[in-house]
Enzyme design. Structure first.
Site, short mmCIF file in Angstrom:
data_model
loop_
_atom_site.label_atom_id
_atom_site.label_comp_id
_atom_site.label_asym_id
_atom_site.label_seq_id
_atom_site.Cartn_x
_atom_site.Cartn_y
_atom_site.Cartn_z
N SER A 69 0.44 3.70 5.56
CA SER A 69 0.32 4.84 4.65
C SER A 69 -1.08 5.44 4.69
O SER A 69 -2.05 4.77 5.04
CB SER A 69 0.62 4.40 3.21
N1 SAH Z 1 2.96 -1.10 3.37
C1 SAH Z 1 2.95 -0.73 4.76
C2 SAH Z 1 3.61 0.61 5.01
C3 SAH Z 1 4.99 0.36 5.41
S1 SAH Z 1 6.03 1.65 5.98
C4 SAH Z 1 1.57 -0.76 5.35
O1 SAH Z 1 0.60 -0.95 4.60
O2 SAH Z 1 1.44 -0.63 6.57
C5 SAH Z 1 7.55 1.04 5.28
C6 SAH Z 1 8.00 -0.30 5.80
O3 SAH Z 1 9.16 -0.66 5.06
C7 SAH Z 1 8.43 -0.29 7.25
O4 SAH Z 1 7.72 -1.29 7.94
C8 SAH Z 1 9.91 -0.59 7.21
O5 SAH Z 1 10.37 -1.34 8.31
C9 SAH Z 1 10.03 -1.36 5.92
N2 SAH Z 1 11.38 -1.38 5.32
C10 SAH Z 1 12.32 -0.40 5.34
N3 SAH Z 1 13.42 -0.78 4.67
C11 SAH Z 1 13.17 -2.04 4.19
C12 SAH Z 1 13.93 -2.98 3.42
N4 SAH Z 1 15.18 -2.73 3.01
N5 SAH Z 1 13.35 -4.16 3.13
C13 SAH Z 1 12.09 -4.47 3.55
N6 SAH Z 1 11.33 -3.62 4.28
C14 SAH Z 1 11.86 -2.42 4.60
#
Ligand code: SAH
Length: 219
Positions: A69
Site C-alpha cells: 500500500s
Molecule cells: N498489507 C499488505 C498489502 C496487501 S495487498 C502490505 O503491507 O504489503 C492485499 C493482500 O491481501 C494481497 O496479498 C492478497 O493476496 C491478500 N488477500 C486477498 N484476499 C485475501 C483473503 N481472503 N485472505 C487473506 N488474504 C487475502
C-alpha cells in the site's frame, strides 16, 4: 533487536523525505506511527528490482495480484486504530509484510493471514530476517479469521471485502477497533468500526481508497 543496520542504509534520506512530505504533510500526527515508518526499511519488502521505487507516493504491485500500500494509507490506517504495546492485532492480507512490520513495532503481538502461499512464505522470511519476532504469518483465508489467538484488540484489513466479514467482527474484542476498505473496486471506502464494551457496533467512514479485492477462499 532488529537485524537491519541503519548506518549503511542508502535509503534513509528517501525515507525521511517520505515521512516529511507524504505523512506529516498530510496530517499524520502520531509520533509512534511516524517513528515506525521512519525506521522500517520499506525497500526490503519489495522485489529487488523495485527497490528504487519503494518510497514513491503510491502503491506498488509486488506480484500475485498484491500491492504494497501507499505509505500514506499505511500510516492512516495504523494511526486510525491507535495501537498500544499491550494490543494483540490481526491483519488480513499480509502481502509484502510491510504493514505487519509497522503494526509489530506499535503493538504486542501481530497475527497476519495471507491467501497466496508464495506471498505468505516470502513475507514470513522477510519479517524473520529483519527480526520482527512478534509478527506471526499464516497462509489462509482471512474471511475465516484466526480463532486460536482471538479476541483481537485491533484488526486491520488490507484487502477489500464487499462487507466486513462477520467472523472478524466476532473475533474483535469488546472495546476493540477494526479498520477495513469496504466495497467494490472503484467505490471502496475506508471504514472504522468500534465494538463497544456492551457489544454495540459503531461505524465511521473515513473516505475513499483503492485496495485489491479480498478474494473468497475455498469453501
Ligand atoms: N498489507 C499488505 C498489502 C496487501 S495487498 C502490505 O503491507 O504489503 C492485499 C493482500 O491481501 C494481497 O496479498 C492478497 O493476496 C491478500 N488477500 C486477498 N484476499 C485475501 C483473503 N481472503 N485472505 C487473506 N488474504 C487475502
Amino acid at each position: 533487536m532488529l537485524a537491519f543496520s541503519h548506518t549503511d542504509d542508502p535509503f534513509s534520506e528517501r525515507r525521511e523525505q517520505m515521512v516529511t512530505a507524504d505523512l506529516i504533510g498530510r496530517r499524520i500526527r502520531d509520533p509512534n506511527v511516524l517513528r515506525a515508518m521512519l525506521l522500517t526499511p520499506r525497500h526490503l519488502f519489495v522485489p529487488a528490482s523495485m527497490r528504487s521505487m519503494a518510497y514513491e507516493d503510491g502503491p506498488l504491485a509486488i506480484g500475485y495480484g498484491a500491492t504494497i500500500s501507499q505509505p500514506y494509507v499505511v500510516a492512516l490506517m495504523t494511526e486510525s486504530v491507535s495501537l498500544e504495546p499491550r494490543h494483540r492485532v490481526l491483519e488480513i492480507g499480509t502481502g509484502s509484510g510491510y504493514q505487519a512490520a509497522i503494526l509489530g513495532q506499535l503493538a504486542g503481538q501481530v497475527y497476519t493471514i495471507e491467501i497466496v502461499p508464495q506471498l505468505a512464505e516470502s513475507a514470513a522470511r522477510t519479517l524473520c530476517e529483519l527480526g520482527y519476532a512478534n509478527v506471526h504469518v499464516r497462509h489462509g483465508d482471512g474471511y475465516k479469521g484466526w480463532k486460536e489467538h482471538a479476541p483481537y484488540d485491533r484488526i486491520v484489513v488490507t484487502a477489500a471485502p464487499l462487507e466486513v466479514p462477520r467472523e472478524l467482527i466476532v473475533e474483535l474484542a469488546r472495546g476493540g477497533r477494526l479498520v477495513a476498505p469496504v466495497g467494490a473496486a472503484g467505490s471502496q471506502e475506508l471504514v472504522l468500526i468500534d465494538k463497544r464494551f456492551d457489544g454495540r457496533i459503531e461505524r465511521l467512514r473515513m473516505g475513499f481508497v483503492n485496495f485489491v479485492p479480498m478474494k473468497p477462499g475455498a469453501r
